[in-house]
Structures are given as C-alpha cells and as structure tokens.
Scaffold this active site. Structure first.
Site, PDB file in Angstrom:
ATOM      1  N   ASN A  14       0.741  -1.092   0.052  1.00  0.00           N
ATOM      2  CA  ASN A  14      -0.086  -0.111  -0.081  1.00  0.00           C
ATOM      3  C   ASN A  14       0.851   1.193  -0.146  1.00  0.00           C
ATOM      4  O   ASN A  14       0.453   2.242  -0.569  1.00  0.00           O
ATOM      5  CB  ASN A  14      -1.148  -0.134   1.240  1.00  0.00           C
ATOM      6  CG  ASN A  14      -2.125  -0.794   0.787  1.00  0.00           C
ATOM      7  OD1 ASN A  14      -2.974  -0.556   0.096  1.00  0.00           O
ATOM      8  ND2 ASN A  14      -2.270  -2.021   1.610  1.00  0.00           N
ATOM      9  N   ARG A  61       2.967   0.484  25.846  1.00  0.00           N
ATOM     10  CA  ARG A  61       2.375   0.894  24.679  1.00  0.00           C
ATOM     11  C   ARG A  61       2.474   2.563  24.446  1.00  0.00           C
ATOM     12  O   ARG A  61       2.791   3.153  23.545  1.00  0.00           O
ATOM     13  CB  ARG A  61       0.945   0.647  24.406  1.00  0.00           C
ATOM     14  CG  ARG A  61       0.301   0.555  23.280  1.00  0.00           C
ATOM     15  CD  ARG A  61      -1.155   0.179  23.321  1.00  0.00           C
ATOM     16  NE  ARG A  61      -1.276  -1.265  23.438  1.00  0.00           N
ATOM     17  CZ  ARG A  61      -1.132  -2.141  22.576  1.00  0.00           C
ATOM     18  NH1 ARG A  61      -0.428  -1.916  21.439  1.00  0.00           N
ATOM     19  NH2 ARG A  61      -1.401  -3.411  22.738  1.00  0.00           N
ATOM     20  N   MET A  86       0.830  -3.287  12.329  1.00  0.00           N
ATOM     21  CA  MET A  86       0.383  -4.117  13.284  1.00  0.00           C
ATOM     22  C   MET A  86       0.429  -3.801  14.568  1.00  0.00           C
ATOM     23  O   MET A  86       0.774  -4.836  15.471  1.00  0.00           O
ATOM     24  CB  MET A  86       0.878  -5.416  12.738  1.00  0.00           C
ATOM     25  CG  MET A  86       0.882  -5.799  11.295  1.00  0.00           C
ATOM     26  SD  MET A  86      -0.911  -5.865  10.925  1.00  0.00           S
ATOM     27  CE  MET A  86      -1.481  -7.415  11.580  1.00  0.00           C
ATOM     28  N   HIS A 105      -8.625  -1.339   6.308  1.00  0.00           N
ATOM     29  CA  HIS A 105      -8.704  -2.659   6.878  1.00  0.00           C
ATOM     30  C   HIS A 105      -9.285  -3.524   5.738  1.00  0.00           C
ATOM     31  O   HIS A 105     -10.330  -3.198   4.827  1.00  0.00           O
ATOM     32  CB  HIS A 105      -9.763  -2.447   7.984  1.00  0.00           C
ATOM     33  CG  HIS A 105     -10.134  -3.826   8.356  1.00  0.00           C
ATOM     34  ND1 HIS A 105      -9.317  -4.184   9.365  1.00  0.00           N
ATOM     35  CD2 HIS A 105     -11.114  -4.663   8.568  1.00  0.00           C
ATOM     36  CE1 HIS A 105      -9.716  -5.465  10.024  1.00  0.00           C
ATOM     37  NE2 HIS A 105     -10.874  -5.610   9.314  1.00  0.00           N
TER      38      HIS A 105
HETATM   39  C1  GRF Z   1      -3.418  -5.018   4.210  1.00  0.00           C
HETATM   40  O1  GRF Z   1      -3.812  -5.833   3.745  1.00  0.00           O
HETATM   41  C2  GRF Z   1      -4.261  -3.756   4.805  1.00  0.00           C
HETATM   42  O2  GRF Z   1      -5.627  -4.155   4.511  1.00  0.00           O
HETATM   43  C3  GRF Z   1      -3.924  -4.420   6.444  1.00  0.00           C
HETATM   44  O3  GRF Z   1      -2.482  -4.780   6.125  1.00  0.00           O
HETATM   45  C4  GRF Z   1      -2.092  -5.143   5.001  1.00  0.00           C
HETATM   46  C5  GRF Z   1      -1.003  -4.313   4.517  1.00  0.00           C
HETATM   47  O4  GRF Z   1      -0.230  -4.954   3.412  1.00  0.00           O
HETATM   48  N1  GRF Z   1      -4.322  -3.251   7.333  1.00  0.00           N
HETATM   49  P1  GRF Z   1       0.942  -4.124   2.889  1.00  0.00           P
HETATM   50  O5  GRF Z   1       2.058  -4.213   3.773  1.00  0.00           O
HETATM   51  O6  GRF Z   1       0.450  -2.518   2.493  1.00  0.00           O
HETATM   52  O7  GRF Z   1       1.335  -4.963   1.668  1.00  0.00           O
END
Ligand code: GRF
Length: 209
Positions: A14, A61, A86, A105
C-alpha cells in the site's frame, strides 16, 4: 502542501501504491515498528526518510506511542496513514491525531473487525468481501468509513486468492482517499466528515470488481 507520514510493519504494497500515485501531498516519512519490514526498502528507494521505532524496546504502549508522536511532530506531519501497521495505538495517541489519521482494513467494515478477515469471510460463505478506508478512533476498526472497495467472492477463492484480490482493491482506493484528503475533497470538521462540502455518514466510494 499536506505532509504525510505512513506507518508500516510489513511488505508495504500500500505504501508503494501511495508512492506511485503522485499525490498532491508529500510523503515526508515512513515509520516502521519492525526493522526487517520490506516497506522500509520501498521508502528508501523512493528517497523518503524512514524511522524504525521498535515497540519491543519500550516498557509499554504509551512510551512507544510517545516516541512515534514526537517523530511525527518533528516531521511536521498533517496526515498519518496506517498501511499494514500491526500495533494497537494508545487512546492518547489516537486522540492526538483524531481526524488526521486513517487506516485501511481488509474487510467491509463494520463486518470482520480484527484479524483473519479472509478466512472468516470464507467460513461464513459471504458473497461479497473487500476493504475499507476509515478514520482511526480509539475503538479498533470502528472509525467513520470513507471508502470501500467491493469484490464478489467466487467459489474458487481461497484465503490466498482473496488476500491478493483485496490487496488489488486496496491499491486502488487508498491513494484515491489520501488524494481526496490532500485536495480537501474530504474534510474532517467539528460538524462531521464532509465529502465535496456535504456531511456524509457512509463510505463515499464503492469500487467493485
Ligand atoms: C493490508 O491488507 C491492509 O488491509 C492491512 O494490512 C495489509 C498491509 O499490506 N491493514 P501491505 O503491507 O500494504 O502490503
């Protein structure tokens, strides 16, 4: 020009879509909580500065979030884009960036908050699946949805094919929403979220494949 920071933990596909999109805002920095995240290489290749802030090195955190917060301030960030980041964020951090932080998401929220969305879709036998871009609020995956990409689940689909297909949708809608924020097509105001000057309650874009 809007200054954007992208927060990552993994592959960063992304992030790559955002880099490739030629946004009218500028990606000023990428933060990863994992030093081995491939997303860092993507950023470096694009000449974007990176910061590794390992959550493991902080007692809790809040302490970790404080360091991230300071880094974002140092970069003069206006918009925080979570792209496969994450970690659950503390209420304090979320409230400091309220209306200025979005996430993508892999489900049609409000369905399937949390993890393992593709497995859960297949187990339920849903006809449709997809992804949602939403503002981040203290409650996990519950902030206002801005856009959704929808796909039809085929009986050939497995968790792997769904993951690939959803990613493809993500790469279409995430840059679009970020650009809408950069050019003020979407605005977060005290009266609610505006899209083209009008208050919206539901996601504005349904891109279907
Ligand atoms: C994606 O599937 C997004 O929806 C989720 O984490 C994943 C990230 O993928 N939040 P990338 O690291 O951008 O390939």
């Amino acid at each position: 020009m809007i200054k954007i920071a992208v927060l990552v933990s993994g592959s960063g596909s992304n992030l790559q879509a955002l880099i490739d999109a030629n946004l009218s805002g500028q990606i000023v920095g990428v933060i990863s909580n994992k030093p081995e995240a491939y997303a860092l290489e993507r950023a470096q290749r694009a000449g974007i500065q990176t910061a590794v802030i390992e959550h493991k090195q902080y007692p809790n955190r809040e302490a970790f979030d404080d360091v991230m917060h300071q880094q974002l301030l140092d970069w003069g960030v206006d918009l925080v884009v979570l792209a496969g980041f994450m970690r659950i964020l503390s209420a304090k951090f979320v409230s400091a960036w309220e209306g200025k932080m979005i996430n993508i998401h892999p489900s049609l929220l409000p369905q399937y908050k949390g993890m393992h969305t593709h497995q859960r879709v297949l187990k339920t036998g849903d006809l449709y699946h997809g992804c949602t871009v939403h503002y981040v609020t203290a409650e996990l995956d519950a902030g206002q949805a801005l856009a959704q990409g929808v796909l039809k689940v085929s009986y050939h689909d497995t968790t792997e094919t769904l993951a690939l297909r959803v990613h493809e949708l993500e790469h279409l809608i995430y840059p679009q929403v970020v650009e809408w924020i950069c050019n003020q097509t979407i605005q977060h105001t005290s009266n609610g979220v505006l899209y083209r000057g009008k208050v919206i309650k539901a996601p504005v874009q349904f891109c279907k494949i």
